[in-house]
Design an enzyme around this catalytic site. Structure first.
Site, PDB file in Angstrom:
ATOM      1  CE1 TYR A 138      -2.911  -4.781 -36.168  1.00  0.00           C
ATOM      2  CE2 TYR A 138      -1.016  -3.311 -36.152  1.00  0.00           C
ATOM      3  CZ  TYR A 138      -1.801  -4.242 -36.802  1.00  0.00           C
ATOM      4  OH  TYR A 138      -1.470  -4.641 -38.057  1.00  0.00           O
ATOM      5  CE  LYS A 185      -6.697  -2.879 -40.077  1.00  0.00           C
ATOM      6  NZ  LYS A 185      -6.053  -2.673 -38.793  1.00  0.00           N
ATOM      7  CG  ASP A 225      -5.666   2.226 -32.444  1.00  0.00           C
ATOM      8  OD1 ASP A 225      -6.692   2.321 -33.145  1.00  0.00           O
ATOM      9  OD2 ASP A 225      -4.661   1.577 -32.796  1.00  0.00           O
ATOM     10  NE  ARG A 273       8.254  14.854 -48.871  1.00  0.00           N
ATOM     11  CZ  ARG A 273       8.966  15.995 -48.792  1.00  0.00           C
ATOM     12  NH1 ARG A 273       8.729  16.872 -47.843  1.00  0.00           N
ATOM     13  NH2 ARG A 273       9.919  16.237 -49.670  1.00  0.00           N
TER      14      ARG A 273
END
Ligand SMILES: *Cc1c(COP(=O)(O)O)cnc(C)c1O
Length: 376
Positions: free
Chosen positions: A98, A195, A170, A46
């Site tokens: 978004y 994306k 972003d 992690r």
């Protein structure tokens, strides 16, 4: 080093253990320690995993950032970035982000005392009056999803910094190949690697890139403490994807421009939203801060009925959410990606029921155009 070289080599040194040229998928949860407190830099996956580290170095280099962190999704990256804020802080949020970003502020962060105001940042003069004494962050997306408005990153950064606020951008729609927000004064870049960065529609992931050491330390702390990490396999996939980012983005851009021009001249299309068109309201800003216009195009069909007809008639373009893959994807923002945005807000943004969005893929352009033509 040029961009394409960095995309292939940054973070991608041959594996120190075996010489493997591709960074291996270190599918392990823990790492053997030689003695108490003695290890090879990895303890528990992690906290750090070598495949993820390679990707973090790779995308940080592409954005021109010192630090990078890979997350389980774009939303996890955005959520972790917003944990730089404290209860009582105020955020200026671009009014057309978004849908999931708006939902995070509206439905979750608002429960933790984080205030926000929506501002149309495509006109930088709207920004100044929106600042409050407790404004700690300006969060923008450019170009926006799906109406493709562009924000002047240098102008917004200058105003925000004068008020002591960080700027987060972003950069999902253009990728660092066409736009590097840090070069324009932005403090933190976030991505949905789902994306263009991954580019093959086979992984969900997110990324945060930044230069400030203190903020980076905190985001790394949040990444480890809250644990929304990108898996070794997904890190491998995205690392594989970024190697071809330069060639893919050139191809998306070429096809995107052609589709935008084709739609702009099509008698069944009322309006095209694409920053590469001279008619786009922020075309000049886009030309200045972007080195290309990319593959995202949206267009107005005039009604929900017309949009439905187009969406059910396409054969090559796949009806689906998401974007940035090699295949052309088409969607209806009002009922799909932006369904969580209230109807009156959608109307104010020009996000109409007749709006159709295409993520133009890198297929042969003749095939994309003839598919759109027959659907229209
Ligand atoms: C998809 C997307 C997100 C969210 O990313 P996920 O990987 O789906 O969590 C955020 N911003 C933009 C611009 C996006 O397109």
């Amino acid at each position: 080093m040029g961009f394409a070289t960095k995309a292939i080599h940054a973070g991608n040194a041959p594996d120190p253990a075996t010489g493997a040229v591709s960074v291996p998928i270190y599918q392990t949860s823990t790492f053997a320690q030689e003695a108490l407190g003695v290890n090879k830099g990895y303890e528990y996956a992690r906290t750090k995993n070598p495949t993820r580290t390679a990707l973090e170095q790779n995308i940080a280099a592409l954005e021109g950032a010192k630090f990078g962190f890979a997350f389980a999704s774009g939303m996890a990256a955005i959520d972790s970035t917003l944990r730089l804020l404290k209860s009582g802080d105020h955020v200026i949020l671009g009014d057309n982000t978004y849908g999931g970003t708006f939902r995070l502020f509206d439905r979750i962060l608002s429960n933790y005392g984080i205030e926000f105001d929506l501002v149309n940042t495509s006109d930088a003069s709207n920004l100044e009056p929106a600042f409050k004494p407790n404004t700690k962050m300006v969060f923008v997306e450019t170009p926006t999803n799906p109406v493709m408005t562009v924000t002047d990153l240098a102008a917004v950064s200058e105003i925000a910094h004068a008020h002591g606020a960080r700027v987060v951008c972003d950069n999902t729609f253009l990728s660092p190949y066409f736009q590097r927000p840090i070069e324009h004064g932005v403090d933190i870049v976030v991505h949905s690697t789902t994306k263009y960065l991954n580019g093959h529609s086979d992984s969900v992931g997110g990324f945060v890139a930044l230069n400030d050491e203190k903020d980076a330390e905190w985001i790394g702390f949040v990444q480890n403490s809250a644990g929304a990490i990108l898996s070794p396999f997904d890190s491998f996939l995205v690392l594989r994807g970024t190697k071809t980012l330069a060639v893919r983005m050139e191809a998306h851009d070429k096809n995107g421009r052609t589709v935008a021009n084709f739609l702009a001249e099509h008698p069944r299309v009322q309006k095209v939203h694409y920053p590469g068109l001279a008619s786009h309201p922020q075309h000049e800003i886009a030309k200045r801060q972007q080195s290309g216009f990319g593959g995202m195009v949206s267009f107005e069909t005039g009604s929900l009925d017309n949009a439905k007809k187009v969406l059910s008639s396409v054969k090559l373009c796949t009806l689906g959410e998401s974007l940035g893959g090699v295949e052309s994807l088409i969607c209806h923002p009002a009922s799909m990606t932006h369904a969580s945005v209230p109807a009156e807000r959608r109307a104010a943004l020009g996000l109409t029921d007749g709006l159709v969005r295409i993520s133009v893929g890198i297929e042969d352009i003749e095939d994309i155009l003839s598919d759109l033509d027959q659907a229209l």
